[in-house]
Motif scaffolding. Sequence first.
Motif, mmCIF file in Angstrom:
data_model
loop_
_atom_site.group_PDB
_atom_site.id
_atom_site.type_symbol
_atom_site.label_atom_id
_atom_site.label_comp_id
_atom_site.label_asym_id
_atom_site.label_seq_id
_atom_site.Cartn_x
_atom_site.Cartn_y
_atom_site.Cartn_z
ATOM 1 N N ILE A 1 9.915 -13.955 -21.397
ATOM 2 C CA ILE A 1 9.723 -12.507 -21.491
ATOM 3 C C ILE A 1 9.019 -12.042 -20.228
ATOM 4 N N SER A 2 9.422 -10.896 -19.708
ATOM 5 C CA SER A 2 8.838 -10.362 -18.488
ATOM 6 C C SER A 2 7.592 -9.524 -18.810
ATOM 7 N N TYR A 3 6.498 -9.899 -18.174
ATOM 8 C CA TYR A 3 5.221 -9.193 -18.307
ATOM 9 C C TYR A 3 4.724 -8.832 -16.912
ATOM 10 N N ARG A 4 3.758 -7.913 -16.875
ATOM 11 C CA ARG A 4 3.006 -7.672 -15.652
ATOM 12 C C ARG A 4 1.565 -7.395 -16.047
ATOM 13 N N TYR A 5 0.654 -7.822 -15.183
ATOM 14 C CA TYR A 5 -0.780 -7.667 -15.421
ATOM 15 C C TYR A 5 -1.377 -6.922 -14.240
ATOM 16 N N ILE B 1 4.673 -11.778 -14.354
ATOM 17 C CA ILE B 1 4.526 -12.976 -15.181
ATOM 18 C C ILE B 1 5.763 -13.163 -16.047
ATOM 19 N N GLY B 2 6.206 -14.379 -16.170
ATOM 20 C CA GLY B 2 7.214 -14.758 -17.153
ATOM 21 C C GLY B 2 6.528 -15.641 -18.166
ATOM 22 N N ALA B 3 6.610 -15.289 -19.450
ATOM 23 C CA ALA B 3 5.874 -16.038 -20.474
ATOM 24 C C ALA B 3 6.633 -16.045 -21.797
ATOM 25 N N LYS B 4 6.198 -16.933 -22.712
ATOM 26 C CA LYS B 4 6.833 -17.053 -24.030
ATOM 27 C C LYS B 4 6.381 -15.967 -24.989
ATOM 28 N N ASP B 5 5.125 -15.526 -24.848
ATOM 29 C CA ASP B 5 4.559 -14.525 -25.749
ATOM 30 C C ASP B 5 3.326 -13.894 -25.088
ATOM 31 N N HIS B 6 2.688 -12.976 -25.803
ATOM 32 C CA HIS B 6 1.528 -12.252 -25.239
ATOM 33 C C HIS B 6 0.395 -13.203 -24.858
ATOM 34 N N THR B 7 0.107 -14.177 -25.710
ATOM 35 C CA THR B 7 -0.981 -15.120 -25.438
ATOM 36 C C THR B 7 -0.687 -15.938 -24.192
ATOM 37 N N ASP B 8 0.544 -16.413 -24.086
ATOM 38 C CA ASP B 8 0.957 -17.173 -22.908
ATOM 39 C C ASP B 8 0.840 -16.310 -21.647
ATOM 40 N N ALA B 9 1.211 -15.037 -21.750
ATOM 41 C CA ALA B 9 1.125 -14.120 -20.597
ATOM 42 C C ALA B 9 -0.329 -13.937 -20.155
ATOM 43 N N LEU B 10 -1.241 -13.794 -21.112
ATOM 44 C CA LEU B 10 -2.662 -13.654 -20.762
ATOM 45 C C LEU B 10 -3.192 -14.934 -20.116
ATOM 46 N N ASN B 11 -2.745 -16.086 -20.601
ATOM 47 C CA ASN B 11 -3.159 -17.356 -19.988
ATOM 48 C C ASN B 11 -2.662 -17.446 -18.547
ATOM 49 N N GLU B 12 -1.433 -17.032 -18.308
ATOM 50 C CA GLU B 12 -0.893 -17.033 -16.942
ATOM 51 C C GLU B 12 -1.647 -16.044 -16.055
ATOM 52 N N SER C 1 -8.133 -8.949 -19.517
ATOM 53 C CA SER C 1 -8.267 -7.987 -20.600
ATOM 54 C C SER C 1 -6.869 -7.600 -21.093
ATOM 55 N N PRO C 2 -6.611 -7.689 -22.395
ATOM 56 C CA PRO C 2 -5.289 -7.355 -22.924
ATOM 57 C C PRO C 2 -4.836 -5.934 -22.591
ATOM 58 N N ASP C 3 -5.778 -5.013 -22.366
ATOM 59 C CA ASP C 3 -5.388 -3.627 -22.084
ATOM 60 C C ASP C 3 -4.801 -3.459 -20.683
ATOM 61 N N ARG C 4 -4.803 -4.528 -19.875
ATOM 62 C CA ARG C 4 -4.203 -4.469 -18.538
ATOM 63 C C ARG C 4 -2.839 -5.166 -18.490
ATOM 64 N N LEU C 5 -2.364 -5.621 -19.662
ATOM 65 C CA LEU C 5 -1.102 -6.349 -19.765
ATOM 66 C C LEU C 5 0.007 -5.431 -20.264
ATOM 67 N N GLN C 6 1.172 -5.533 -19.646
ATOM 68 C CA GLN C 6 2.341 -4.766 -20.085
ATOM 69 C C GLN C 6 3.523 -5.713 -20.253
ATOM 70 N N VAL C 7 4.439 -5.343 -21.155
ATOM 71 C CA VAL C 7 5.629 -6.134 -21.440
ATOM 72 C C VAL C 7 6.878 -5.290 -21.227
ATOM 73 N N TRP C 8 7.963 -5.915 -20.788
ATOM 74 C CA TRP C 8 9.239 -5.238 -20.582
ATOM 75 C C TRP C 8 9.903 -5.025 -21.945
ATOM 76 N N ASN C 9 10.326 -3.802 -22.246
ATOM 77 C CA ASN C 9 10.949 -3.507 -23.545
ATOM 78 C C ASN C 9 12.447 -3.220 -23.418
#
Length: 68
Positions: free
Chosen positions: A16-20, A29-40, A51-59
């Motif tokens: 899943i495509s994320y950006r922080y 970031i490319g990750a399996k889920d939200h937790t994985d994205a925060l770890n990356e 901080s989770p409030d700085r994380l976004q996911v591609w919808n």
Amino acid sequence: MRQAVTDRPCAAKGLISYRYKGHYGWIMIGAKDHTDALNEARRSIVNGVVSPDRLQVWNDTQYVDVDI
């Protein structure tokens, strides 16, 4: 007009495509889920504090804030 790289999905197939929002701009970031994205993201931040409030996911059309 072309979209900026940070406004497009960039994850490898199967992830899943994320950006922080880091101190100097977006961290893609490319990750399996939200937790994985925060770890990356934690690995990319100098002090390792994220901080989770700085994380976004591609919808499938745009990046949106993650609801954790």
